[in-house]
Scaffold this active site. Structure first.
Site, PDB file in Angstrom:
ATOM      1  CE  LYS A  27      -1.699   1.669   4.123  1.00 59.04           C
ATOM      2  NZ  LYS A  27      -1.925   2.948   4.441  1.00 59.04           N
ATOM      3  CG  ASN A  28       2.056   2.868   3.699  1.00 56.96           C
ATOM      4  OD1 ASN A  28       0.782   3.022   3.238  1.00 56.96           O
ATOM      5  ND2 ASN A  28       2.306   2.458   4.953  1.00 56.96           N
ATOM      6  NE  ARG A 100      -1.017  12.908   7.974  1.00 57.41           N
ATOM      7  CZ  ARG A 100       0.040  12.666   8.061  1.00 57.41           C
ATOM      8  NH1 ARG A 100       0.706  11.364   7.384  1.00 57.41           N
ATOM      9  NH2 ARG A 100       1.037  13.239   8.711  1.00 57.41           N
ATOM     10  CB  CYS A 124      -5.808   6.566  10.073  1.00 56.69           C
ATOM     11  SG  CYS A 124      -5.931   5.045   8.928  1.00 56.69           S
ATOM     12  NE  ARG A 129      -0.929   9.888  10.579  1.00 62.67           N
ATOM     13  CZ  ARG A 129      -1.385   9.025   9.663  1.00 62.67           C
ATOM     14  NH1 ARG A 129      -2.415   8.755   9.279  1.00 62.67           N
ATOM     15  NH2 ARG A 129      -0.353   8.566   8.768  1.00 62.67           N
ATOM     16  CG  ASP A 312       1.909   1.056   9.691  1.00 61.92           C
ATOM     17  OD1 ASP A 312       1.582   2.213  10.368  1.00 61.92           O
ATOM     18  OD2 ASP A 312       2.418   1.427   8.590  1.00 61.92           O
ATOM     19  CB  ILE A 334       5.812   6.775  14.961  1.00 58.79           C
ATOM     20  CG1 ILE A 334       6.777   5.536  15.204  1.00 58.79           C
ATOM     21  CG2 ILE A 334       5.860   7.465  13.479  1.00 58.79           C
ATOM     22  CD1 ILE A 334       8.297   6.254  14.669  1.00 58.79           C
ATOM     23  NE  ARG A 404      -8.088   4.808   5.070  1.00 56.68           N
ATOM     24  CZ  ARG A 404      -7.793   6.072   5.116  1.00 56.68           C
ATOM     25  NH1 ARG A 404      -8.503   6.679   6.170  1.00 56.68           N
ATOM     26  NH2 ARG A 404      -6.946   6.720   4.594  1.00 56.68           N
TER      27      ARG A 404
HETATM   28  N1  EPU Z   1       5.398  14.136  10.896  1.00 52.23           N
HETATM   29  C1  EPU Z   1       5.475  15.584  11.410  1.00 52.23           C
HETATM   30  N2  EPU Z   1       5.381  16.389  10.166  1.00 52.23           N
HETATM   31  C2  EPU Z   1       5.616  16.112   9.116  1.00 52.23           C
HETATM   32  C3  EPU Z   1       5.392  14.785   8.723  1.00 52.23           C
HETATM   33  C4  EPU Z   1       5.598  13.919   9.759  1.00 52.23           C
HETATM   34  O1  EPU Z   1       5.660  16.105  12.435  1.00 52.23           O
HETATM   35  O2  EPU Z   1       5.591  16.637   8.013  1.00 52.23           O
HETATM   36  C5  EPU Z   1       5.525  13.316  12.286  1.00 52.23           C
HETATM   37  C6  EPU Z   1       4.420  12.573  12.331  1.00 52.23           C
HETATM   38  O3  EPU Z   1       3.214  13.306  13.016  1.00 52.23           O
HETATM   39  C7  EPU Z   1       4.706  11.317  12.994  1.00 52.23           C
HETATM   40  C8  EPU Z   1       6.205  10.855  12.493  1.00 52.23           C
HETATM   41  O4  EPU Z   1       6.403  12.508  12.187  1.00 52.23           O
HETATM   42  O5  EPU Z   1       4.774  11.558  14.208  1.00 52.23           O
HETATM   43  C9  EPU Z   1       6.335  10.197  11.312  1.00 52.23           C
HETATM   44  O6  EPU Z   1       5.365  10.320  10.043  1.00 52.23           O
HETATM   45  P1  EPU Z   1       5.630   9.843   8.784  1.00 52.23           P
HETATM   46  O7  EPU Z   1       5.732  11.277   8.167  1.00 52.23           O
HETATM   47  O8  EPU Z   1       6.622   9.120   8.802  1.00 52.23           O
HETATM   48  O9  EPU Z   1       4.417   9.164   8.365  1.00 52.23           O
HETATM   49  P2  EPU Z   1       3.684   9.098   7.102  1.00 52.23           P
HETATM   50  O10 EPU Z   1       4.695   9.165   6.017  1.00 52.23           O
HETATM   51  O11 EPU Z   1       2.422   9.995   6.905  1.00 52.23           O
HETATM   52  C10 EPU Z   1       3.728   6.836   6.507  1.00 52.23           C
HETATM   53  C11 EPU Z   1       2.620   5.632   6.448  1.00 52.23           C
HETATM   54  C12 EPU Z   1       1.871   5.176   7.535  1.00 52.23           C
HETATM   55  C13 EPU Z   1       3.021   4.836   8.620  1.00 52.23           C
HETATM   56  C14 EPU Z   1       3.968   5.527   8.598  1.00 52.23           C
HETATM   57  C15 EPU Z   1       5.272   5.276   9.548  1.00 52.23           C
HETATM   58  C16 EPU Z   1       1.915   6.008   4.080  1.00 52.23           C
HETATM   59  C17 EPU Z   1       0.757   6.599   3.229  1.00 52.23           C
HETATM   60  N3  EPU Z   1       1.737   6.201   5.359  1.00 52.23           N
HETATM   61  O12 EPU Z   1       3.156   7.884   7.211  1.00 52.23           O
HETATM   62  O13 EPU Z   1       1.134   4.182   7.339  1.00 52.23           O
HETATM   63  O14 EPU Z   1       2.824   4.299   9.652  1.00 52.23           O
HETATM   64  O15 EPU Z   1       4.741   6.241   7.395  1.00 52.23           O
HETATM   65  O16 EPU Z   1       5.891   4.244   8.874  1.00 52.23           O
HETATM   66  O17 EPU Z   1       2.974   5.890   3.503  1.00 52.23           O
HETATM   67  C18 EPU Z   1      -0.650   2.898   7.511  1.00 52.23           C
HETATM   68  O18 EPU Z   1      -0.475   2.275   6.683  1.00 52.23           O
HETATM   69  O19 EPU Z   1      -1.507   2.306   8.454  1.00 52.23           O
HETATM   70  C19 EPU Z   1       0.131   3.875   7.996  1.00 52.23           C
HETATM   71  C20 EPU Z   1      -0.509   4.971   8.848  1.00 52.23           C
END
Ligand code: EPU
Length: 426
Positions: A27-28, A100, A124, A129, A312, A334, A404
């Site tokens: 997915k990601n 998101r 989610c 976030r 996750d 996280i 999802r």
């Molecule tokens: N963060 C910030 N500012 C930002 C971006 C992130 O403060 O601009 C913080 C977040 O709030 C969090 C941390 O940094 O505390 C890490 O967030 P990250 O950006 O790494 O997460 P993400 O890229 O939004 C992806 C996956 C998530 C998975 C996380 C961690 C996708 C679409 N989503 O989210 O997947 O949990 O990386 O590996 O790639 C899921 O699949 O259920 C899911 C939530």
């Protein structure tokens, strides 16, 4: 989107799992590639091994709302994208508010149409976030970001390479800024990048398209902007979270499961933690055998960016810990808001205690069926796992949240011998 028929999963526990299951495409990685395919002005992108999940359907709808011609051949798990004409720079609220990953379409819109408007941004239900790394990165590349209460408008200005850094190694942030930098003239350096395998797959996809990216997997990525990216064909990597969930299903229900398309290497620390608990793995190329035939031991887990224990999988391991002989310690670092599962597991007879910023799971407990709520995708799948080991019937809803991110959950678990049905009401 969520209106209309509702899905819930009915699980009757007690069956051991035996057999073979196919791991879905990641997915990601797929979501990022769908967005990246809009960077190509010419040709048609062909993505294979795309998971048939609701988030992919939302990404397809978003791409279509922007004017791309997208066909998702679900039976073939193949997506074909023709982005030669983009007609709108607006990511509409009805999708973006709940999805998101919408922000991933911004780089293509900036390069192709000079601006992007996100009418709402959601995802989610995982606590606070933020997306500030994304917007600050776009701004450092030369974009003008105007954040308002109900929408964000980003104007391309003159995008050009710059030195960027991430406060924490954001997974999507890394991919989004790499995409934005790929067509920005000059050199972009991104410091403190994410190391997740999906990031490397997205880099491989962009590289095929013609992007010049080096340093993937080192935490320090350099992008030389190019003038054009072209449509290519790519097979999405296997989903390590989906694979680990099925490994944990075997841990939960007992038995022996063969996972086709799983890579133990991509489990990172998750592998070692499951082994410490008493789960056995045997790898034969891309086939992974998972066995659990003994009492589980308790575990300590602290979530971390890859290769640390994946956030996750924090909910699924919490469910598995309920069966372990002793107290497990789990700490989420996280995302806040990821302990909603505790209350749901306790409805099933678990003894899960939220202690400050950690969770203590007192096991072993005999779980019993209950009506429980999926607060997000990973809580939902964890409750399905709990249901596999519970006496009686567990009903998990809303199933949409599970759908999802996991494809055909009921049929894949049923293939392994689980007693699970998907019920559609309304
Ligand atoms: N963060 C910030 N500012 C930002 C971006 C992130 O403060 O601009 C913080 C977040 O709030 C969090 C941390 O940094 O505390 C890490 O967030 P990250 O950006 O790494 O997460 P993400 O890229 O939004 C992806 C996956 C998530 C998975 C996380 C961690 C996708 C679409 N989503 O989210 O997947 O949990 O990386 O590996 O790639 C899921 O699949 O259920 C899911 C939530």
């Amino acid at each position: 989107m969520t209106s209309g028929p509702e899905t819930r999963y009915r699980v009757r526990g007690g069956n051991q799992l035996q057999g073979t299951v196919f791991v879905q495409g990641a997915k990601n990685a797929a979501l990022k590639m769908i967005a990246a395919s809009l960077l190509a002005e010419k040709g048609r992108t062909v993505l294979r091994n795309v998971p048939v999940i609701e988030d992919v359907r939302r990404a397809v709808e978003l791409a279509q709302a922007l004017g791309a011609i997208v066909k998702f051949h679900e039976a073939e798990r193949t997506l074909v994208v023709d982005a030669s004409e983009l007609t709108s720079s607006v990511l509409p609220a009805d999708i973006a508010r709940r999805f998101r990953a919408s922000v991933l379409f911004v780089p293509a819109l900036l390069h192709r149409l000079g601006e992007a408007t996100i009418e709402g941004i959601g995802g989610c239900n995982l606590g606070s976030r933020n997306l500030d790394f994304h917007y600050r990165g776009f701004a450092r590349l030369g974009a003008i970001v105007d954040e308002q209460e109900d929408r964000i408008h980003i104007k391309a200005g003159r995008l050009r390479g710059a030195h960027l850094y991430l406060d924490t190694p954001s997974h999507t942030g890394t991919e989004n800024l790499i995409m934005a930098a790929s067509l920005a003239p000059g050199t972009t350096v991104i410091d403190n990048c994410a190391l997740e395998p999906e990031v490397l797959d997205v880099i491989a996809f962009l590289t095929k398209m013609g992007a010049r990216i080096s340093g993937g997997g080192t935490g320090f990525v350099t992008v030389q902007g190019v003038g054009e990216l072209t449509a290519v064909e790519h097979t999405v990597m296997a989903d390590r979270i989906d694979a680990a969930v099925f490994a944990m299903a075997a841990a939960m229900a007992g038995g022996e499961v063969t996972l086709v398309g799983a890579s133990l290497e991509h489990f990172g620390v998750v592998r070692w933690k499951l082994e410490q608990m008493g789960v056995e793995f045997a790898e034969h190329g891309a086939i992974l055998q998972v066995r659990r035939d003994r009492q589980l031991r308790p575990i300590n887990v602290i979530t971390c960016p890859y290769p640390g224990f994946a956030t996750d999988l924090q909910s699924p391991i919490m469910a598995v810990s309920c069966l372990a002989d002793g107290t497990s310690y789990i700490r989420e670092t996280i995302f806040d808001g990821r302990y909603m599962l505790a209350g749901e597991l306790n409805k099933m007879g678990a003894k899960v205690e939220v202690a400050g910023n950690a969770v203590l799971v007192h096991g072993p407990t005999a779980l019993h069926g209950a009506e429980v709520i999926a607060h997000d995708l990973r809580t939902g799948i964890a409750l399905v796992l709990a249901g596999l080991a519970a006496e009686g019937e567990t009903v998990v809803s809303p199933g949409y949240l599970i759908d999802r991110g996991h494809a055909s959950v009921a049929s894949r678990l049923a293939t392994l011998g689980a007693d699970i049905t998907e019920e559609i009401t309304g």
